[in-house]
Motif scaffolding. Structure first.
Motif, PDB file in Angstrom:
ATOM      1  N   GLU A 113       0.748  -1.207  -0.251  1.00 38.74           N
ATOM      2  CA  GLU A 113       0.054  -0.279  -0.042  1.00 38.74           C
ATOM      3  C   GLU A 113       0.887   1.115   0.276  1.00 38.74           C
ATOM      4  O   GLU A 113       2.104   1.306   0.235  1.00 38.74           O
ATOM      5  N   THR A 172      -7.634  -8.075  -3.249  1.00 38.72           N
ATOM      6  CA  THR A 172      -8.449  -7.290  -2.374  1.00 38.72           C
ATOM      7  C   THR A 172      -7.920  -5.679  -2.584  1.00 38.72           C
ATOM      8  O   THR A 172      -6.521  -5.726  -2.491  1.00 38.72           O
ATOM      9  N   LYS A 184      -7.990  -1.743  -1.367  1.00 35.25           N
ATOM     10  CA  LYS A 184      -8.169  -0.811  -0.254  1.00 35.25           C
ATOM     11  C   LYS A 184      -7.902   0.523  -0.778  1.00 35.25           C
ATOM     12  O   LYS A 184      -7.128   0.943  -1.399  1.00 35.25           O
ATOM     13  N   LYS A 187      -8.606   4.558   0.768  1.00 39.03           N
ATOM     14  CA  LYS A 187      -8.712   5.245   1.990  1.00 39.03           C
ATOM     15  C   LYS A 187      -8.836   6.596   1.639  1.00 39.03           C
ATOM     16  O   LYS A 187      -8.040   7.285   0.738  1.00 39.03           O
ATOM     17  N   GLN A 213     -12.521   4.191   5.039  1.00 39.46           N
ATOM     18  CA  GLN A 213     -11.930   3.281   4.321  1.00 39.46           C
ATOM     19  C   GLN A 213     -12.677   2.092   3.588  1.00 39.46           C
ATOM     20  O   GLN A 213     -13.901   1.932   4.600  1.00 39.46           O
ATOM     21  N   THR A 239     -13.094  -1.493   1.060  1.00 41.75           N
ATOM     22  CA  THR A 239     -12.289  -2.490   0.586  1.00 41.75           C
ATOM     23  C   THR A 239     -13.307  -3.151  -0.707  1.00 41.75           C
ATOM     24  O   THR A 239     -14.503  -3.433  -0.432  1.00 41.75           O
ATOM     25  N   ARG A 240     -12.613  -3.576  -1.724  1.00 41.96           N
ATOM     26  CA  ARG A 240     -13.500  -4.542  -2.717  1.00 41.96           C
ATOM     27  C   ARG A 240     -12.493  -5.484  -3.062  1.00 41.96           C
ATOM     28  O   ARG A 240     -11.317  -5.583  -3.116  1.00 41.96           O
ATOM     29  N   SER A 241     -13.123  -6.773  -3.348  1.00 39.41           N
ATOM     30  CA  SER A 241     -12.391  -8.062  -3.416  1.00 39.41           C
ATOM     31  C   SER A 241     -13.112  -8.857  -4.686  1.00 39.41           C
ATOM     32  O   SER A 241     -14.118  -8.608  -4.766  1.00 39.41           O
ATOM     33  N   GLY A 254      -4.257   0.601  -1.211  1.00 38.14           N
ATOM     34  CA  GLY A 254      -3.546  -0.828  -1.386  1.00 38.14           C
ATOM     35  C   GLY A 254      -4.122  -1.963  -2.034  1.00 38.14           C
ATOM     36  O   GLY A 254      -5.390  -1.870  -2.482  1.00 38.14           O
ATOM     37  N   SER A 304      -3.918  -6.271  -2.123  1.00 37.66           N
ATOM     38  CA  SER A 304      -3.449  -7.583  -1.457  1.00 37.66           C
ATOM     39  C   SER A 304      -4.158  -8.808  -2.098  1.00 37.66           C
ATOM     40  O   SER A 304      -5.087  -8.759  -2.840  1.00 37.66           O
TER      41      SER A 304
END
Length: 365
Positions: free
Chosen positions: A256, A295, A297, A299, A305, A307-309, A344, A346
């Protein structure tokens, strides 16, 4: 109160071992023509990719890990680029872990070149953790011809925060009676776990040193920073009750970036997203890992914040795939004219066959 501080943690003896410019030092050790010269591992002279590690000679030019090759080369036109040899680094890391085991079985690898050791009760019966640290550093050099820095204190936070004080090839000891004064004197930017964006917000709140942070109530810190405010409250008092946890298996790999200035235009956002993807791909290569769940991320400037996956049928680790899927996830987000302070990416659901090779780190290194 949200929690009770753990009492009597000052009885613990924790060592933080950090190899000095590990990857770059290995390359300089094995190839005499690289010694004393600015060198980076990873990236490429054709300006693609990012730096995985930089020698101390390169660091004098302001070059550091995760820096784009193009920028590193601009800072030092004579920079030497070396391809990483992760099989060699892993073998040396295993050799160093064997040295740790001579003194304790309670050690927590953070990366191939870094670990925490709990030597409260060490196998050699040595009374001082500083003595253990000195012997470990000596044995590492004797066996590998590489130097390590060691930091010793009563908990993981203090041992880590002392890291870099006497690098390279040095040692710092923070005694129990000196712990709070040491923390009080530190600029807030030196606190492990407080990044540039958080430090900027703390400055806006009048928090510039450990003393300033200590003066803020728990309720105030939780109100301003959420759950992590509890952590800030504790470390301002030199408290950290986290145990050294050996043999933890990593469940995800990520990267990130926080921005000094919030991003609002789409072109800049996508450029930064691609840069984060490049860093992630380098880390996947380093660990020979792949995963099925990506995923994203995000912010925003107001600290919200999201997240989307997305989970795939097969494991992925290629840069093109990571970039394409991260952009697709980003495009589905309604920005509503909000600016962004952090991005970010991941990968989780790592290949089960690879999990034993990958050590537990924080989600976003």
């Amino acid at each position: 109160m949200y929690f009770e501080l753990v009492a009597n943690v000052s009885q613990r003896k924790i060592i933080h071992i950090d190899m000095d410019a590990f990857y770059a030092s290995v390359e300089q050790r094995d190839n005499p023509k690289y010694r004393g010269k600015p060198l980076v591992v990873g990236g490429s002279p054709n300006q693609r990719g990012v730096v995985a590690a930089a020698s101390y000679e390169a660091r004098k030019y302001g070059i550091h890990s995760a820096m784009p090759s193009k920028l590193a080369l601009a800072k030092c036109p004579n920079l030497i680029f070396v391809k990483p040899r992760f099989e060699v680094y892993r073998a040396i890391s295993a050799q160093i872990h064997d040295i740790f085991r001579l003194y304790t079985d309670i050690f927590e690898p953070i990366a191939l070149d870094e670990a925490y050791l709990d030597v409260t009760s060490n196998k050699q019966g040595l009374p001082y953790a500083s003595t253990v640290a000195k012997r470990i550093r000596t044995e590492i050099f004797q066996q590998t011809k590489l130097t390590a820095s060691a930091d010793v204190s009563i908990n993981k936070f203090l041992a880590k925060i002392a890291s870099g004080t006497n690098k390279p090839n040095g040692m710092t000891v923070i005694l129990p009676e000196d712990a709070e004064k040491f923390v009080e004197s530190l600029p807030i930017e030196k606190f492990h776990g407080i990044g540039k964006v958080t430090a900027t917000k703390m400055h806006d709140l009048g928090i510039r040193t450990g003393t300033d942070l200590k003066e803020r109530s728990l309720e105030f810190l939780v109100q301003e920073f959420g759950k992590v405010g509890k952590y800030y409250y504790k470390i301002a008092r030199a408290r950290d009750d986290r145990a050294v946890e050996p043999n933890r298996i990593r469940k995800s790999i990520g990267a990130e970036n926080s921005f000094a200035e919030d991003l609002s235009d789409k072109e800049s956002i996508l450029l930064e997203l691609k840069q984060v993807a490049r860093i992630l791909q380098e880390r996947l290569d380093k660990n020979q890992a792949s995963g099925r769940t990506l995923t994203l991320k995000v912010k925003f400037s107001d600290y919200q914040q999201i997240t989307r996956s997305r989970t795939f049928g097969d494991n992925i680790n290629s840069l093109d795939k990571i970039i394409a899927e991260a952009i697709a996830l980003f495009e589905a987000i309604e920005l509503e004219n909000r600016s962004i302070r952090l991005l970010g990416i991941s990968l989780s659901n790592l290949n089960p066959g690879e999990l034993q090779q990958v050590l537990q780190l924080s989600l976003f290194e």
